[in-house]
Design an enzyme around this catalytic site. Structure first.
Site, PDB file in Angstrom:
ATOM      1  N   GLY A   1      41.718  99.737   1.301  1.00 34.00           N
ATOM      2  CA  GLY A   1      42.143 100.271   2.588  1.00 34.00           C
ATOM      3  C   GLY A   1      42.557 101.713   2.443  1.00 34.00           C
ATOM      4  O   GLY A   1      42.823 102.172   1.335  1.00 34.00           O
TER       5      GLY A   1
ATOM      6  N   GLY B   1      48.203 104.529   2.412  1.00 37.25           N
ATOM      7  CA  GLY B   1      49.363 104.300   3.263  1.00 37.25           C
ATOM      8  C   GLY B   1      49.270 103.081   4.147  1.00 37.25           C
ATOM      9  O   GLY B   1      50.099 102.885   5.024  1.00 37.25           O
ATOM     10  N   THR B   2      48.276 102.222   3.926  1.00 39.52           N
ATOM     11  CA  THR B   2      48.168 101.042   4.771  1.00 39.52           C
ATOM     12  C   THR B   2      48.950  99.866   4.208  1.00 39.52           C
ATOM     13  O   THR B   2      48.887  98.771   4.750  1.00 39.52           O
ATOM     14  CB  THR B   2      46.702 100.610   4.950  1.00 39.52           C
ATOM     15  N   GLY B   3      49.649 100.077   3.123  1.00 35.49           N
ATOM     16  CA  GLY B   3      50.535  99.019   2.637  1.00 35.49           C
ATOM     17  C   GLY B   3      49.961  98.176   1.505  1.00 35.49           C
ATOM     18  O   GLY B   3      50.379  97.045   1.313  1.00 35.49           O
ATOM     19  N   LYS B   4      49.024  98.709   0.745  1.00 32.12           N
ATOM     20  CA  LYS B   4      48.445  97.938  -0.358  1.00 32.12           C
ATOM     21  C   LYS B   4      49.493  97.673  -1.433  1.00 32.12           C
ATOM     22  O   LYS B   4      49.699  96.539  -1.863  1.00 32.12           O
ATOM     23  CB  LYS B   4      47.251  98.703  -0.967  1.00 32.12           C
ATOM     24  N   THR B   5      50.142  98.731  -1.859  1.00 32.12           N
ATOM     25  CA  THR B   5      51.177  98.564  -2.875  1.00 32.12           C
ATOM     26  C   THR B   5      52.304  97.697  -2.323  1.00 32.12           C
ATOM     27  O   THR B   5      52.834  96.826  -3.018  1.00 32.12           O
ATOM     28  CB  THR B   5      51.713  99.940  -3.304  1.00 32.12           C
TER      29      THR B   5
ATOM     30  N   HIS C   1      44.316 129.354  26.399  1.00 32.84           N
ATOM     31  CA  HIS C   1      43.479 128.572  25.502  1.00 32.84           C
ATOM     32  C   HIS C   1      43.814 127.077  25.609  1.00 32.84           C
ATOM     33  O   HIS C   1      42.948 126.245  25.895  1.00 32.84           O
ATOM     34  CB  HIS C   1      43.676 129.070  24.063  1.00 32.84           C
ATOM     35  N   GLU C   2      45.094 126.761  25.438  1.00 34.09           N
ATOM     36  CA  GLU C   2      45.496 125.350  25.503  1.00 34.09           C
ATOM     37  C   GLU C   2      45.300 124.810  26.918  1.00 34.09           C
ATOM     38  O   GLU C   2      44.890 123.660  27.100  1.00 34.09           O
ATOM     39  CB  GLU C   2      46.947 125.175  25.065  1.00 34.09           C
TER      40      GLU C   2
HETATM   41  P1  ADP Z   1      49.180 102.264  -0.093  1.00 36.96           P
HETATM   42  O1  ADP Z   1      49.517 101.663  -1.410  1.00 36.96           O
HETATM   43  O2  ADP Z   1      48.239 101.433   0.716  1.00 36.96           O
HETATM   44  O3  ADP Z   1      48.718 103.679  -0.168  1.00 36.96           O
HETATM   45  P2  ADP Z   1      51.936 101.791   0.401  1.00 36.96           P
HETATM   46  O4  ADP Z   1      51.944 100.334   0.212  1.00 36.96           O
HETATM   47  O5  ADP Z   1      52.454 102.600  -0.713  1.00 36.96           O
HETATM   48  O6  ADP Z   1      50.496 102.302   0.805  1.00 36.96           O
HETATM   49  O7  ADP Z   1      52.710 102.113   1.750  1.00 36.96           O
HETATM   50  C1  ADP Z   1      53.587 103.194   1.848  1.00 36.96           C
HETATM   51  C2  ADP Z   1      54.747 102.845   2.754  1.00 36.96           C
HETATM   52  O8  ADP Z   1      54.319 102.704   4.099  1.00 36.96           O
HETATM   53  C3  ADP Z   1      55.375 101.532   2.424  1.00 36.96           C
HETATM   54  O9  ADP Z   1      56.343 101.680   1.433  1.00 36.96           O
HETATM   55  C4  ADP Z   1      55.989 101.107   3.742  1.00 36.96           C
HETATM   56  O10 ADP Z   1      57.235 101.721   3.908  1.00 36.96           O
HETATM   57  C5  ADP Z   1      55.040 101.686   4.752  1.00 36.96           C
HETATM   58  N1  ADP Z   1      54.088 100.679   5.216  1.00 36.96           N
HETATM   59  C6  ADP Z   1      52.750 100.717   5.064  1.00 36.96           C
HETATM   60  N2  ADP Z   1      52.165  99.657   5.640  1.00 36.96           N
HETATM   61  C7  ADP Z   1      53.146  98.898   6.151  1.00 36.96           C
HETATM   62  C8  ADP Z   1      53.184  97.655   6.878  1.00 36.96           C
HETATM   63  N3  ADP Z   1      52.070  96.991   7.175  1.00 36.96           N
HETATM   64  N4  ADP Z   1      54.377  97.180   7.253  1.00 36.96           N
HETATM   65  C9  ADP Z   1      55.504  97.845   6.964  1.00 36.96           C
HETATM   66  N5  ADP Z   1      55.544  99.012   6.280  1.00 36.96           N
HETATM   67  C10 ADP Z   1      54.391  99.560   5.889  1.00 36.96           C
HETATM   68 ZN    ZN Z   2      41.784 125.147  20.628  1.00 35.58          ZN
HETATM   69 MG    MG Z   3      49.566 102.483  -3.261  1.00 42.88          MG
END
Ligand code: ADP
Ligand code: ZN
Ligand code: MG
Length: 624
Positions: free
Chosen positions: A216, A219-223, A438-439
């Site tokens: 994914g 920042g989608t929460g894999k870790t 412009h905007e």
């Molecule tokens: P990835 O490993 O996918 O790059 P992380 O798991 O490190 O992303 O996510 C970073 C932070 O974003 C997490 O520590 C959490 O605070 C927040 N976060 C991401 N996804 C979620 C989720 N589904 N629910 C709650 N918090 C989330």
């Molecule tokens: Zn513009």
């Molecule tokens: Mg990660």
């Protein structure tokens, strides 16, 4: 992001702690010598007398007591004070004294005692001055040696993995802390179940999966979800980041991998989590530059280890990556990471849920409309949303509020999206006017096209790298976009350029990014989406340059003639957008002027304020 190429991590000898120890040794040394000198030096030095004086004092009857200790004489005088004297080593005391004319009668009144020389005192007197420095130096050497030895050990422990056992610990994460990601959760719950009750599955002849790959965008929460598995599963959970496998020395990665798997196997049933596996799992043989060999060996070792699991090795390997596209196909073969879980960017409902999770622990004022914030944040990842909530709290603190208000969060959206406001950037009134038109041009073109996304905000305050911005957001969550919407987008993108051109008969560099984006979009319409007259065909094969990890070369799989046609089509999309923008802005010149005036005055317009300006003019909708 996430590109790790033969990361050069070198463990230096721990010089800092080494010199710290020397410092300590010196301090201790000084302290010890201070203590000893204090102990050995009597506080009051007794008077030192010559033998003649001793004889005189005895004759005068001033001596009460005389102690003989080797050559040392200690006198206790009748007035209570003490004095010392020295005699010759060989001669006896009485002899010496009588030679000096001491009256035997006077001597009889003195209590004379002869002490054997104190062995301890004697030896201490000799040993301390000579041995102490040797002992201290010895201690220093010992400490240095010990330090050097651990340094050497560290140098040789490269082959060992720095695998961590997560026990949940203080900040235990559970599935409750993870919003959305329903499919991923289900999949992982099943995995945990496998580990706990393998019989249930094997009895039916099902094989236990070996690897699960979480894929994914960043920042989608894999870790996070992996940590939640650790918190939920009650089996040992080992985690390591793949970049830690690779070090400066060739061969380390492979032996670390072996070590990590060995540890996990010993603890089975267990889960081994390899984060950012693309750091080593990139397609083999396609990379360039150094460090590649090392990665290949590490990857090979992972493959070997996973193949080496027999039926009843209850170790499941969990891995995460945001670049599944660059992974070596061998990793994805059945028997390895045969389960793949996709983590998408959160949709509206999930965004709201994530916001709620991260609102926990923050002091919120008045009821908060999380949905409103969620609506304004399409495309935000979980990490962005977490960041947004934090920035909102910081805004509130900066304003000395007792609780975080909704507007703090709303304001934080733009900060996360575009960078901090740069109010301090001085812009001349002329530049401000140009930016306002412009905007205003972007916003007005967007508002006058049928089926385009509503304008949420127009601002001429510069932020991050942009001078001003117009924020338009789709009404509902969309996964597909139509050609008509793209045409609207193109016209809107050129709205800024057009407004400058019409009003000032000149254009500024402010439009350069719009033009770039518009051209790129038009090209995609032709070459990728098949939306041009050239029909439903894709043109150009985009290859990944592994080493740089991003689109670098687009291989041309079409002729010169087609290339010219593509350019023509791109051009015609741009022309069409240009004409639309021109038409809208010329027809509604008065409205444009009004918007610009209000913008110059207020600098920022919220969506409803913007539409209020339009209302009296009865703007006619038109097609792009
Ligand atoms: P990835 O490993 O996918 O790059 P992380 O798991 O490190 O992303 O996510 C970073 C932070 O974003 C997490 O520590 C959490 O605070 C927040 N976060 C991401 N996804 C979620 C989720 N589904 N629910 C709650 N918090 C989330
Ligand atoms: Zn513009
Ligand atoms: Mg990660």
């Amino acid at each position: 992001m996430g590109l790790v190429v033969g990361q050069a991590l070198f463990h230096p000898l721990p010089m800092t702690s080494f010199s710290k120890n020397i410092l300590w040794a010196i301090v201790t040394l000084i302290a010890i010598s201070l203590i000893f000198s204090a102990a050995l030096t009597p506080t009051k030095q007794p008077e030192k007398l010559s033998l003649n004086q001793v004889a005189e004092k005895i004759n005068a009857g001033e001596v009460a007591e005389l102690r003989v200790n080797g050559e040392n004489l200690t006198l206790k005088l009748s007035n209570g004070t003490e004095a010392v004297a020295q005699k010759e080593a060989e001669a006896s005391l009485t002899e010496t004294l009588s030679n000096l004319g001491v009256d035997p009668k006077a001597l009889q009144k003195v209590a004379v005692s002869v002490e054997a020389e104190s062995g301890l005192r004697f030896w201490l007197g000799i040993l301390i001055p000579t041995l102490l420095p040797i002992i201290v130096i010895g201690i220093i050497f010992w400490i240095m040696f010990r330090q050097a030895k651990t340094g050497v050990n560290q140098a040789f422990s490269f082959g060992r993995s720095n695998i961590r056992l997560s026990t949940g610990g203080k900040e235990k994460v559970t599935f409750k802390d993870v919003a959305g990601l329903k499919e991923a959760k289900e999949e992982l719950v099943e995995i945990v179940d496998f580990l706990k009750n393998p019989k249930k599955f094997t009895d039916l002849g099902a094989k236990i999966p070996r690897g699960v790959l979480l894929m994914g965008p960043p920042g989608t929460g894999k870790t996070l979800i992996a940590r939640a598995v650790a918190g939920e599963s009650n089996v040992p959970f080992f985690s390591i980041s793949a970049s830690e496998f690779v070090e400066m020395f060739v061969g380390v990665g492979a032996s670390r991998t072996r070590d990590a798997f060995a540890i996990a196997k010993r603890a089975s049933p267990a889960i081994l989590f390899i984060d950012e596996i693309d750091a080593v799992g990139r397609q083999r043989g396609a990379g360039m530059g150094g460090g590649n060999d090392e990665r290949e060996q590490t990857l090979n070792q992972i493959l070997v280890e996973m193949d080496g699991f027999d039926r009843d090795t209850r170790v499941i390997v969990l891995a995460a990556t945001n670049r599944p596209d660059v992974l070596d196909p061998a990793l994805l073969r059945p028997g390895r990471f045969d389960r793949r879980v996709i983590l998408d960017l959160p949709d509206l409902a999930d965004r709201e849920a994530i916001l709620r999770i991260h609102a926990g622990g923050k002091t919120l004022g008045s009821p908060m409309d999380f949905r409103k914030i969620a609506v304004r944040t399409p495309g935000f990842s979980g990490a962005d949303l977490a960041n947004l909530m934090n920035e909102g709290a910081i805004f509130a603190a900066r304003r000395n509020r007792k609780a975080v208000a909704e507007e703090d969060f709303l304001e934080a959206i733009e900060k996360v999206m575009l960078g901090p406001e740069r109010k301090s950037r001085v812009i001349s009134p002329k530049e401000k006017e140009i930016t306002a038109y412009h905007e205003g041009g972007h916003a007005l073109v967007s508002a006058s096209l049928t089926g385009s996304d509503p304008v949420h905000k127009v601002s001429i305050i510069s932020r991050g790298f942009v001078g001003g911005y117009t924020l338009k957001l789709p009404n509902e969550e969309q996964h597909l976009r139509t050609k008509q919407q793209f045409l609207n987008d193109l016209a809107m993108m050129l709205g800024g350029f057009m407004a400058e051109r019409l009003v000032f008969k000149d254009v500024s560099t402010g439009a350069s990014n719009d033009i770039k984006e518009a051209t790129a979009l038009a090209r995609r319409l032709v070459t990728k989406y098949g939306m041009s007259e050239l029909g439903p065909m894709t043109f150009g094969k985009t290859d990944e340059m592994i080493f740089l990890g991003r689109e670098m070369v687009t291989e041309r799989d079409y002729s010169e003639k087609v290339a010219a046609k593509i350019d023509d089509e791109v051009r015609s999309f741009i022309d069409r957008a240009y004409k639309t923008a021109e038409r809208v802005l010329t027809d509604n010149r008065k409205i444009l002027q009004k918007i610009a005036d209000v913008l110059i005055e207020k600098e920022t317009l919220e969506g409803d304020e913007f539409y209020k300006i339009l209302k009296p003019f009865k703007l006619k909708l038109t097609a792009a």
